[in-house]
Structure formats: C-alpha cells, structure tokens
Write a protein that holds these residues in place. Structure first.
Motif, PDB file in Angstrom:
ATOM      1  N   ASP A  43      26.451  17.939  16.606  1.00  0.00           N
ATOM      2  CA  ASP A  43      25.754  17.748  17.963  1.00  0.00           C
ATOM      3  C   ASP A  43      26.344  16.800  18.660  1.00  0.00           C
ATOM      4  N   PHE A  44      26.373  15.820  18.115  1.00  0.00           N
ATOM      5  CA  PHE A  44      26.638  14.631  18.769  1.00  0.00           C
ATOM      6  C   PHE A  44      28.173  14.486  19.192  1.00  0.00           C
ATOM      7  N   GLN A  45      28.963  14.866  18.134  1.00  0.00           N
ATOM      8  CA  GLN A  45      30.400  15.109  18.399  1.00  0.00           C
ATOM      9  C   GLN A  45      30.946  15.911  19.686  1.00  0.00           C
ATOM     10  N   ILE A  46      29.970  16.968  19.872  1.00  0.00           N
ATOM     11  CA  ILE A  46      30.153  17.869  20.798  1.00  0.00           C
ATOM     12  C   ILE A  46      29.998  17.371  22.238  1.00  0.00           C
ATOM     13  N   LEU A  47      28.682  16.656  22.122  1.00  0.00           N
ATOM     14  CA  LEU A  47      28.263  15.915  23.572  1.00  0.00           C
ATOM     15  C   LEU A  47      29.281  14.915  23.879  1.00  0.00           C
ATOM     16  N   VAL A  48      29.944  14.104  22.884  1.00  0.00           N
ATOM     17  CA  VAL A  48      30.984  12.892  23.285  1.00  0.00           C
ATOM     18  C   VAL A  48      32.150  13.792  23.927  1.00  0.00           C
ATOM     19  N   GLU A  49      32.570  14.667  23.287  1.00  0.00           N
ATOM     20  CA  GLU A  49      33.774  15.354  23.762  1.00  0.00           C
ATOM     21  C   GLU A  49      33.604  16.132  25.170  1.00  0.00           C
ATOM     22  N   ALA A  50      32.560  16.562  25.322  1.00  0.00           N
ATOM     23  CA  ALA A  50      32.184  17.172  26.584  1.00  0.00           C
ATOM     24  C   ALA A  50      32.064  16.237  27.804  1.00  0.00           C
ATOM     25  N   ASP A  51      31.361  15.156  27.428  1.00  0.00           N
ATOM     26  CA  ASP A  51      31.150  13.934  28.451  1.00  0.00           C
ATOM     27  C   ASP A  51      32.379  13.475  28.770  1.00  0.00           C
ATOM     28  N   PHE A  52      33.339  13.366  27.768  1.00  0.00           N
ATOM     29  CA  PHE A  52      34.612  12.516  27.958  1.00  0.00           C
ATOM     30  C   PHE A  52      35.413  13.505  29.042  1.00  0.00           C
ATOM     31  N   ILE A  53      35.467  14.809  28.777  1.00  0.00           N
ATOM     32  CA  ILE A  53      36.346  15.845  29.492  1.00  0.00           C
ATOM     33  C   ILE A  53      35.696  15.703  31.135  1.00  0.00           C
ATOM     34  N   VAL A  54      34.303  15.764  31.222  1.00  0.00           N
ATOM     35  CA  VAL A  54      33.706  15.774  32.540  1.00  0.00           C
ATOM     36  C   VAL A  54      34.128  14.464  33.380  1.00  0.00           C
ATOM     37  N   ASN A  55      33.870  13.102  32.364  1.00  0.00           N
ATOM     38  CA  ASN A  55      34.228  11.945  32.909  1.00  0.00           C
ATOM     39  C   ASN A  55      35.655  11.718  33.513  1.00  0.00           C
ATOM     40  N   SER A 100      44.029   7.751  29.111  1.00  0.00           N
ATOM     41  CA  SER A 100      43.363   7.673  27.998  1.00  0.00           C
ATOM     42  C   SER A 100      43.059   9.068  27.142  1.00  0.00           C
ATOM     43  N   VAL A 101      43.599  10.074  27.684  1.00  0.00           N
ATOM     44  CA  VAL A 101      43.203  11.262  27.109  1.00  0.00           C
ATOM     45  C   VAL A 101      43.870  11.457  25.655  1.00  0.00           C
ATOM     46  N   PRO A 102      45.391  11.202  25.535  1.00  0.00           N
ATOM     47  CA  PRO A 102      45.998  11.238  24.352  1.00  0.00           C
ATOM     48  C   PRO A 102      45.187  10.394  23.132  1.00  0.00           C
ATOM     49  N   ALA A 103      44.937   9.344  23.293  1.00  0.00           N
ATOM     50  CA  ALA A 103      44.448   8.446  22.532  1.00  0.00           C
ATOM     51  C   ALA A 103      43.055   8.799  21.960  1.00  0.00           C
ATOM     52  N   LYS A 106      42.174  12.040  22.137  1.00  0.00           N
ATOM     53  CA  LYS A 106      42.156  13.147  21.448  1.00  0.00           C
ATOM     54  C   LYS A 106      42.539  12.787  20.042  1.00  0.00           C
ATOM     55  N   LYS A 107      43.294  11.712  19.754  1.00  0.00           N
ATOM     56  CA  LYS A 107      43.832  11.430  18.534  1.00  0.00           C
ATOM     57  C   LYS A 107      42.651  10.589  17.692  1.00  0.00           C
ATOM     58  N   ASN A 108      41.853   9.784  18.466  1.00  0.00           N
ATOM     59  CA  ASN A 108      40.909   8.814  17.744  1.00  0.00           C
ATOM     60  C   ASN A 108      39.282   9.191  17.565  1.00  0.00           C
ATOM     61  N   VAL A 109      38.949  10.176  18.723  1.00  0.00           N
ATOM     62  CA  VAL A 109      37.691  10.574  18.706  1.00  0.00           C
ATOM     63  C   VAL A 109      37.269  11.933  18.573  1.00  0.00           C
ATOM     64  N   PHE A 110      38.238  12.792  19.271  1.00  0.00           N
ATOM     65  CA  PHE A 110      37.863  14.342  19.410  1.00  0.00           C
ATOM     66  C   PHE A 110      38.112  14.747  17.813  1.00  0.00           C
ATOM     67  N   LYS A 111      37.279  15.612  17.362  1.00  0.00           N
ATOM     68  CA  LYS A 111      37.111  16.067  16.108  1.00  0.00           C
ATOM     69  C   LYS A 111      37.393  17.861  16.027  1.00  0.00           C
ATOM     70  N   THR A 112      36.783  18.280  16.925  1.00  0.00           N
ATOM     71  CA  THR A 112      36.497  19.838  16.899  1.00  0.00           C
ATOM     72  C   THR A 112      37.991  20.237  17.624  1.00  0.00           C
ATOM     73  N   GLN A 113      38.303  21.525  17.072  1.00  0.00           N
ATOM     74  CA  GLN A 113      39.404  21.947  17.492  1.00  0.00           C
ATOM     75  C   GLN A 113      39.210  22.628  18.799  1.00  0.00           C
ATOM     76  N   SER A 114      38.179  23.139  19.237  1.00  0.00           N
ATOM     77  CA  SER A 114      37.912  23.527  20.388  1.00  0.00           C
ATOM     78  C   SER A 114      37.914  22.512  21.480  1.00  0.00           C
ATOM     79  N   GLY A 115      37.628  21.305  21.219  1.00  0.00           N
ATOM     80  CA  GLY A 115      37.795  20.063  22.299  1.00  0.00           C
ATOM     81  C   GLY A 115      39.143  19.856  22.230  1.00  0.00           C
ATOM     82  N   LYS A 116      39.733  19.826  21.154  1.00  0.00           N
ATOM     83  CA  LYS A 116      41.157  19.228  21.316  1.00  0.00           C
ATOM     84  C   LYS A 116      41.961  20.365  21.991  1.00  0.00           C
ATOM     85  N   TYR A 117      41.597  21.541  21.829  1.00  0.00           N
ATOM     86  CA  TYR A 117      42.294  22.679  22.539  1.00  0.00           C
ATOM     87  C   TYR A 117      42.013  22.648  24.155  1.00  0.00           C
ATOM     88  N   MET A 118      40.995  22.315  24.554  1.00  0.00           N
ATOM     89  CA  MET A 118      40.634  22.036  26.023  1.00  0.00           C
ATOM     90  C   MET A 118      41.309  20.776  26.375  1.00  0.00           C
TER      91      MET A 118
END
Length: 165
Positions: A115-127, A137-140, A142-154
């Motif tokens: 739940d927390f992971q998804i929120l962080v990923e969505a918030d970052f995309i919108v930010n 900052s997007v590549p870093a 993706k490498k260091n914070v994003f964990k979901t395959q869906s968030g990485k794909y987006m």
C-alpha cells in the motif's frame, strides 16, 4: 465505507484546486498500479485512502509554518486525517495504517508494505508531471525506490526510459 463522503470532507477542509487536482491524480495512479499489481481489496482500500489523504497536511503546514515542506506535512497530516476518517466505520488499525503512510510518505526508507509502495510510486509520477520533481531524477528513483513492475513500466513509458535503465 463511502469514499464519496470522505472526498466531500477533504474538499470542504481544503478547497484549493491545485491540491484537489494533485490528490485526484495520485489516487488515479495509485488505483491503477494497485489493480495492475492485483492487490487484494483491503490493500486497495488502504492505498486509495492514503492517496486521497497523503497531502492533507499541506494547508495547515502553510498556515502554521508558512510553507508545506515534507517534514511539516508528515507531522501535521495524521491528526487531520484521523478527523476526516472519523465516522467512516473503519477499523482503528486501518486508520492507523493510513496515518502511518501519511506521516512517512516522503521517507522512502520507511516503506513497509505494498500500500505504501504504491502510494510513493504514484505520488512521484504525479510530482514529476506537475513539475515538483525533476525529470533527471526518474532513472535513479526507478532503480532505488520503485519496486512494482507496474510502476516501473509507467516510468518507462511516460518518461521514455529504456526497460533496463
């Protein structure tokens, strides 16, 4: 649980158009990532509540401190969220989970669940889309914070990253 009544409470509390746009965008991406990741209904509910409320501390932070720095949002947000969630017949552990996410949503080392992971990923995309985070900052992230395959794909699709980057 009626999310519409929560939204009305949020809009009444902080009718700022930019803030409403942000929370609705974060909610949309959170819900999409959660569904693409096939989370269970309970995780989806917590994710959606956290998305709607993650920046609820912005208004009071601006009033109290003259700015909405992340540390102020994290400190002020949970108390307001508890008030807004009151009466929605949520178990206390769900309220506390949402408040924990709000209190740490800029603290990536605190991520402790999907739940927390998804929120962080969505918030970052919108930010990034809203210009609050720099595209470099997007590549870093993706490498260091994003964990979901869906968030990485987006990220790959929206910001033209190669899948191996």
């Amino acid at each position: 649980m009626n999310l519409n009544s929560l939204l009305k409470r949020i809009f009444d509390y902080d009718p700022d158009g930019a803030n409403i746009h942000h929370l609705m965008a974060v909610h949309g991406y959170s819900r999409l990532i959660a569904q693409m990741e096939n989370v269970d209904d309970h995780t989806l509910l917590i994710t959606e509540l956290a998305a709607y409320l993650h920046d609820i501390g912005v208004k009071i932070s601006k009033e109290k401190y003259g700015n909405s720095q992340p540390s102020h949002q994290e400190a002020e947000g949970p108390a307001i969220a508890r008030k807004l969630l009151a009466g929605l017949e949520l178990p206390s552990e769900d309220v506390e989970r949402v408040c924990f996410i709000i209190a740490h949503h800029h603290t990536y080392k605190a991520i402790d669940g999907m739940d927390f992971q998804i929120l962080v990923e969505a918030d970052f995309i919108v930010n990034v889309m809203e210009g609050y985070c720099n595209r470099e900052s997007v590549p870093a992230m993706k490498k260091n914070v994003f964990k979901t395959q869906s968030g990485k794909y987006m990220l790959e699709q929206m910001f033209e990253l190669c899948p191996r980057c």
